[in-house]
Scaffold this motif. Sequence first.
Motif, short mmCIF file in Angstrom:
data_model
loop_
_atom_site.label_atom_id
_atom_site.label_comp_id
_atom_site.label_asym_id
_atom_site.label_seq_id
_atom_site.Cartn_x
_atom_site.Cartn_y
_atom_site.Cartn_z
N LEU A 253 4.77 8.67 -3.77
CA LEU A 253 4.22 9.13 -2.50
C LEU A 253 5.33 9.76 -1.64
N THR A 254 6.48 9.14 -1.61
CA THR A 254 7.61 9.69 -0.86
C THR A 254 8.00 11.06 -1.42
N SER A 255 8.04 11.16 -2.73
CA SER A 255 8.37 12.43 -3.37
C SER A 255 7.33 13.50 -3.04
N LEU A 256 6.06 13.15 -3.11
CA LEU A 256 4.99 14.10 -2.82
C LEU A 256 5.05 14.57 -1.36
N ARG A 257 5.29 13.64 -0.45
CA ARG A 257 5.39 14.00 0.96
C ARG A 257 6.58 14.94 1.20
N SER A 258 7.69 14.71 0.50
CA SER A 258 8.86 15.60 0.61
C SER A 258 8.53 17.00 0.11
N THR A 259 7.77 17.08 -0.96
CA THR A 259 7.37 18.38 -1.50
C THR A 259 6.48 19.12 -0.50
N VAL A 260 5.57 18.39 0.13
CA VAL A 260 4.69 19.00 1.14
C VAL A 260 5.53 19.55 2.29
N VAL B 174 1.97 26.46 2.56
CA VAL B 174 0.89 25.74 3.26
C VAL B 174 1.30 25.51 4.71
N ASP B 175 2.01 26.48 5.25
CA ASP B 175 2.58 26.40 6.59
C ASP B 175 1.57 25.93 7.63
N GLY B 176 1.88 24.81 8.28
CA GLY B 176 1.08 24.29 9.37
C GLY B 176 -0.20 23.57 8.97
N LYS B 177 -0.50 23.50 7.69
CA LYS B 177 -1.74 22.85 7.25
C LYS B 177 -1.53 21.35 7.08
N ALA B 178 -2.54 20.59 7.48
CA ALA B 178 -2.50 19.15 7.23
C ALA B 178 -2.71 18.92 5.74
N VAL B 179 -1.92 18.02 5.18
CA VAL B 179 -2.00 17.72 3.75
C VAL B 179 -2.07 16.20 3.57
N GLY B 180 -3.19 15.74 3.05
CA GLY B 180 -3.33 14.33 2.71
C GLY B 180 -2.76 14.08 1.32
N CYS B 181 -2.01 13.00 1.17
CA CYS B 181 -1.34 12.69 -0.10
C CYS B 181 -1.86 11.37 -0.65
N ILE B 182 -2.29 11.41 -1.91
CA ILE B 182 -2.81 10.23 -2.60
C ILE B 182 -2.08 10.10 -3.93
N VAL B 183 -1.68 8.89 -4.26
CA VAL B 183 -1.01 8.62 -5.54
C VAL B 183 -1.68 7.42 -6.20
N THR B 184 -1.90 7.53 -7.48
CA THR B 184 -2.40 6.40 -8.25
C THR B 184 -1.34 5.99 -9.26
N THR B 185 -1.12 4.69 -9.37
CA THR B 185 -0.13 4.19 -10.32
C THR B 185 -0.57 2.83 -10.85
N LEU B 186 0.05 2.43 -11.92
CA LEU B 186 -0.19 1.12 -12.50
C LEU B 186 0.87 0.18 -11.94
N GLY B 187 0.74 -0.16 -10.66
CA GLY B 187 1.72 -0.98 -9.96
C GLY B 187 2.11 -0.33 -8.65
N TRP B 188 2.79 -1.09 -7.81
CA TRP B 188 3.11 -0.60 -6.46
C TRP B 188 4.41 0.19 -6.38
N GLN B 189 5.46 -0.25 -7.07
CA GLN B 189 6.77 0.35 -6.87
C GLN B 189 6.77 1.85 -7.17
N ALA B 190 6.26 2.24 -8.31
CA ALA B 190 6.24 3.66 -8.67
C ALA B 190 5.35 4.45 -7.70
N VAL C 69 -5.95 18.16 0.38
CA VAL C 69 -5.68 16.82 -0.11
C VAL C 69 -5.09 16.98 -1.50
N ILE C 70 -3.94 16.35 -1.72
CA ILE C 70 -3.28 16.40 -3.02
C ILE C 70 -3.24 14.98 -3.58
N ALA C 71 -3.68 14.82 -4.80
CA ALA C 71 -3.63 13.52 -5.47
C ALA C 71 -2.90 13.67 -6.79
N SER C 72 -2.11 12.67 -7.13
CA SER C 72 -1.36 12.71 -8.38
C SER C 72 -1.20 11.31 -8.93
N PRO C 73 -1.23 11.20 -10.24
CA PRO C 73 -0.77 9.95 -10.82
C PRO C 73 0.75 9.89 -10.66
#
Length: 134
Positions: A72-79, A51-67, A19-23
């Motif tokens: 989250l899209t960027s993090l998923r692309s990195t995964v 992380v070949d073949g591993k399930a990766v949960g992505c969590i993002v915290t922000t002060l608002g929805w747009q960012a 599980v990866i979480a990022s502001p």
Amino acid sequence: MTPRARYFLDAVRRADSIVIASPGYHGGTSGLLKNALDYLQELAADPVPYVDGKAVGCIVTTLGWQAGVTTLTSLRSTVHALRGWPTPLGVVVNSSAKPFGPDGEALDPKVAGQLAGLGGQVASFARMRASSSV
């Protein structure tokens, strides 16, 4: 390489899932997280690279929805670039709504449900992967 970096890489090697979480910072992940993920290059020559073949949960915290959604899209692309499988559910937590209490408990039932759902997907996919490789 520092002992902490080696510890991190060994933990990723042993993990069944992650599980990866990022502001969110201006539509991207934090620099600290990006640096940590860059260390995964050290796993390129491993029998199971990155992380070949591993399930990766992505969590993002922000002060608002747009960012949050952009991050989250960027993090998923990195995964994906690291050959991981982002879970279908990714979670954006809008911190302007004060979703957590002082002890870290989720006060917002929607946030609690999303985090539980993400955790369930990560665990479920890890079990499926383990049972298929036996």
